[in-house]
Structure formats: structure tokens, C-alpha cells
Design a protein around this motif. Structure first.
Motif, mmCIF file in Angstrom:
data_model
loop_
_atom_site.group_PDB
_atom_site.id
_atom_site.type_symbol
_atom_site.label_atom_id
_atom_site.label_comp_id
_atom_site.label_asym_id
_atom_site.label_seq_id
_atom_site.Cartn_x
_atom_site.Cartn_y
_atom_site.Cartn_z
ATOM 1 N N UNK A 151 0.833 -1.205 0.000
ATOM 2 C CA UNK A 151 0.000 0.000 0.000
ATOM 3 C C UNK A 151 0.867 1.254 0.000
ATOM 4 N N UNK A 152 1.925 1.260 0.790
ATOM 5 C CA UNK A 152 2.833 2.408 0.794
ATOM 6 C C UNK A 152 3.424 2.611 -0.600
ATOM 7 N N UNK A 153 3.880 1.536 -1.234
ATOM 8 C CA UNK A 153 4.450 1.640 -2.576
ATOM 9 C C UNK A 153 3.418 2.147 -3.575
ATOM 10 N N UNK A 188 10.899 14.225 15.081
ATOM 11 C CA UNK A 188 11.268 13.985 13.684
ATOM 12 C C UNK A 188 10.667 12.639 13.258
ATOM 13 N N UNK A 189 9.357 12.608 13.048
ATOM 14 C CA UNK A 189 8.704 11.361 12.649
ATOM 15 C C UNK A 189 8.926 11.062 11.170
ATOM 16 N N UNK A 190 8.526 9.862 10.774
ATOM 17 C CA UNK A 190 8.705 9.411 9.395
ATOM 18 C C UNK A 190 7.348 9.015 8.814
ATOM 19 N N UNK A 191 6.691 9.905 8.068
ATOM 20 C CA UNK A 191 5.448 9.504 7.399
ATOM 21 C C UNK A 191 5.725 8.385 6.402
ATOM 22 N N UNK A 192 4.713 7.563 6.164
ATOM 23 C CA UNK A 192 4.882 6.524 5.142
ATOM 24 C C UNK A 192 5.049 7.146 3.763
ATOM 25 N N UNK A 193 4.311 8.209 3.490
ATOM 26 C CA UNK A 193 4.420 8.949 2.231
ATOM 27 C C UNK A 193 4.244 10.425 2.560
ATOM 28 N N UNK A 194 4.912 11.287 1.789
ATOM 29 C CA UNK A 194 4.684 12.723 1.953
ATOM 30 C C UNK A 194 4.717 13.404 0.590
ATOM 31 N N UNK A 195 4.075 14.560 0.531
ATOM 32 C CA UNK A 195 4.109 15.414 -0.650
ATOM 33 C C UNK A 195 4.633 16.772 -0.231
ATOM 34 N N UNK A 196 5.622 17.279 -0.977
ATOM 35 C CA UNK A 196 6.197 18.594 -0.710
ATOM 36 C C UNK A 196 6.232 19.375 -2.021
ATOM 37 N N UNK A 197 5.649 20.559 -2.060
ATOM 38 C CA UNK A 197 5.644 21.351 -3.292
ATOM 39 C C UNK A 197 6.972 22.066 -3.525
ATOM 40 N N UNK A 198 8.049 21.303 -3.472
ATOM 41 C CA UNK A 198 9.406 21.809 -3.695
ATOM 42 C C UNK A 198 10.125 20.826 -4.598
ATOM 43 N N UNK A 229 -0.069 8.384 6.546
ATOM 44 C CA UNK A 229 0.289 7.239 7.385
ATOM 45 C C UNK A 229 -0.587 6.048 7.004
ATOM 46 N N UNK A 230 0.049 4.943 6.671
ATOM 47 C CA UNK A 230 -0.651 3.687 6.396
ATOM 48 C C UNK A 230 -0.614 2.874 7.678
ATOM 49 N N UNK A 231 -1.767 2.646 8.269
ATOM 50 C CA UNK A 231 -1.847 2.071 9.607
ATOM 51 C C UNK A 231 -1.495 0.586 9.583
ATOM 52 N N UNK A 232 -0.634 0.194 10.525
ATOM 53 C CA UNK A 232 -0.323 -1.204 10.762
ATOM 54 C C UNK A 232 -0.563 -1.485 12.236
ATOM 55 N N UNK A 233 -0.688 -2.752 12.642
ATOM 56 C CA UNK A 233 -0.935 -3.043 14.057
ATOM 57 C C UNK A 233 0.121 -2.434 14.976
ATOM 58 N N UNK A 234 1.371 -2.450 14.565
ATOM 59 C CA UNK A 234 2.451 -1.936 15.415
ATOM 60 C C UNK A 234 2.403 -0.423 15.567
ATOM 61 N N UNK A 235 1.934 0.272 14.516
ATOM 62 C CA UNK A 235 1.981 1.731 14.529
ATOM 63 C C UNK A 235 0.625 2.383 14.749
ATOM 64 N N UNK A 236 -0.422 1.592 14.995
ATOM 65 C CA UNK A 236 -1.788 2.121 15.003
ATOM 66 C C UNK A 236 -1.974 3.287 15.976
ATOM 67 N N UNK A 237 -1.477 3.156 17.196
ATOM 68 C CA UNK A 237 -1.672 4.234 18.170
ATOM 69 C C UNK A 237 -0.978 5.502 17.709
ATOM 70 N N UNK A 238 0.243 5.404 17.243
ATOM 71 C CA UNK A 238 0.964 6.595 16.783
ATOM 72 C C UNK A 238 0.287 7.210 15.555
ATOM 73 N N UNK A 274 -4.893 9.307 6.591
ATOM 74 C CA UNK A 274 -4.685 8.051 7.319
ATOM 75 C C UNK A 274 -5.316 6.932 6.499
ATOM 76 N N UNK A 275 -4.527 5.924 6.179
ATOM 77 C CA UNK A 275 -4.983 4.839 5.316
ATOM 78 C C UNK A 275 -5.172 3.586 6.162
#
Length: 207
Positions: A65-67, A96-106, A125-134, A153-154
Motif C-alpha cells: 500500500x505504501x508503494x 522527527x517522525x517518518x510519514x509513510x508517504x509525503x508530498x512537498x511542493x518543492x 500514514x498507512x496504519x499497521x498493528x504496530x503503529x496504530x496508536x501513533x 490516514x490509510x
């Protein structure tokens, strides 16, 4: 005679952790420290001055899904802008979090190691069991506070991506929901996006 305590092994402290896992200052880690931690696992994040490691097994649905989201957004993003997967964003000194995907107009920069929050228009953010709360509770508030205008949120519903979209309210500084998209994603911001969610994974050549 009083027994002498055993010496701590070289490279470790009494807690038994490797030396690099201890913060270099009493107030904890800061955003810039992530660039100087070659021993840390891939996709290490900084949340409230603490390192967050993703060490659970990668799940096929999440990875695909991230891909697929990354490829789909790259195909539709305006020329001269940037879509990245799994790149950290410096929100402030201690986050300094790491989104699964981001868009930057640069424009794309090949030597970039992170993005400034001011340059990011969309965090996904694509939700997985490990990351769901965050993904559901922690990161949205931090992204909004840092001024990122859009958040998606996906969620996984029967192996089909369902996209929950949010836009930052300039008055409150909080995200307001703008839609829940099943079957088809159609939005105009941060740029026009159209996607058949039921066919997203196989149409990207991943099925």
C-alpha cells in the motif's frame, strides 16, 4: 573485604544497552541526532525526544500500500514537486517522525536526508498493528501543530485501502476531517488526486 562491582563491558553502560542508544544530553535526543546514528535500525523516528524503532515484521499489505500510494501520487503530482516514501520530517527540536508517504511542493534534491515541516503539504500514514496508536493518536496532532496542511490516514478494510482525509484549520490549528474514501479517492487538495482504491494495488503491478 567488600566485593568490587563487576566492570561494565566496553561500549556499554550498566543498563546493558549499546552506548549509542543512550541520549547524548540530559534532555534526550534532538532532531539532528538522527543523522549521526549509523547503528540505529532503518526507519528510526524521534517522538518527544525519544527514539522509536520499527522492529516488527513488515506486512505485505502495508508495504504494497505504501508503494502503491507513492507511485500513484508521483504520477499525479504537479511538475517540480516531490513525493517521497519513508523520509523523516523535522517538526521541531524533539520530533522527527517518518510519514509513510509525503508530498512537498518543492523540487527533488538527491542528497536530502529529511524535510522541514514548512515544506510539507501532505503527510500520509498507512496504519499497521504496530503503529496504530501513533498513526491515529500521536502523529496527527504533531503534524497539525507543525503546520502541515493535509493529513491522510490509510486503513485496511478487507485488504482494500480506505483513505481518511484531514485538513488543518488555520484558526484552531487542528485537523478537521474532510472525507472517508472507500472504493474511489477523489480530492482537489493539496493537488487533484483520483484513484480507484479497489484496484490500487494490482493496477500498480503489485498484485
Amino acid at each position: 573485604m567488600t566485593a568490587q562491582p563487576e566492570c561494565t563491558a566496553p561500549g556499554k553502560r550498566p543498563g546493558g544497552l549499546p552506548e549509542w542508544m543512550y541520549p547524548p544530553r540530559p534532555e534526550g535526543w534532538i532532531a539532528e541526532d538522527l543523522d549521526d546514528l549509523p547503528e540505529a535500525p532503518a526507519h528510526t523516528e524521534l517522538i518527544d525526544g525519544a527514539l522509536v524503532f520499527t522492529v516488527s515484521p513488515q506486512r505485505s499489505w502495508h508495504g504494497r500500500t505504501v508503494t502503491s500510494m507513492t507511485v500513484m501520487l508521483k504520477r499525479q503530482a504537479p511538475e517540480g514537486t516531490t513525493v517521497e516514501r519513508e523520509m523523516t520530517v523535522k517538526l521541531d527540536r524533539y520530533n522527527r517522525p517518518e510519514p509513510d508517504v509525503l508530498f512537498a511542493p518543492i523540487p527533488f534534491e538527491s542528497e536530502r536526508t529529511c524535510f522541514a515541516a514548512a515544506d510539507v503539504a501532505l503527510a500520509v500514514e498507512v496504519v499497521s498493528p504496530e503503529s496504530a496508536h501513533r498513526d491515529r493518536r500521536v502523529k496527527p496532532g504533531k503534524y497539525a501543530e507543525a503546520g502541515i496542511a493535509h493529513f491522510w490516514r490509510v486503513e485496511n478494510e478487507d485488504d482494500v485501502p480506505v483513505v481518511h482525509t484531514y485538513e488543518r484549520d488555520a484558526t484552531t490549528g487542528l485537523y478537521a476531517p474532510t472525507g472517508v474514501f472507500r472504493k474511489r479517492l477523489e480530492v482537489s487538495l493539496p493537488f487533484p488526486v483520483s484513484a480507484d482504491l479497489e484496484r490500487l494495488l494490482p493496477t500498480m503491478g503489485l498484485g
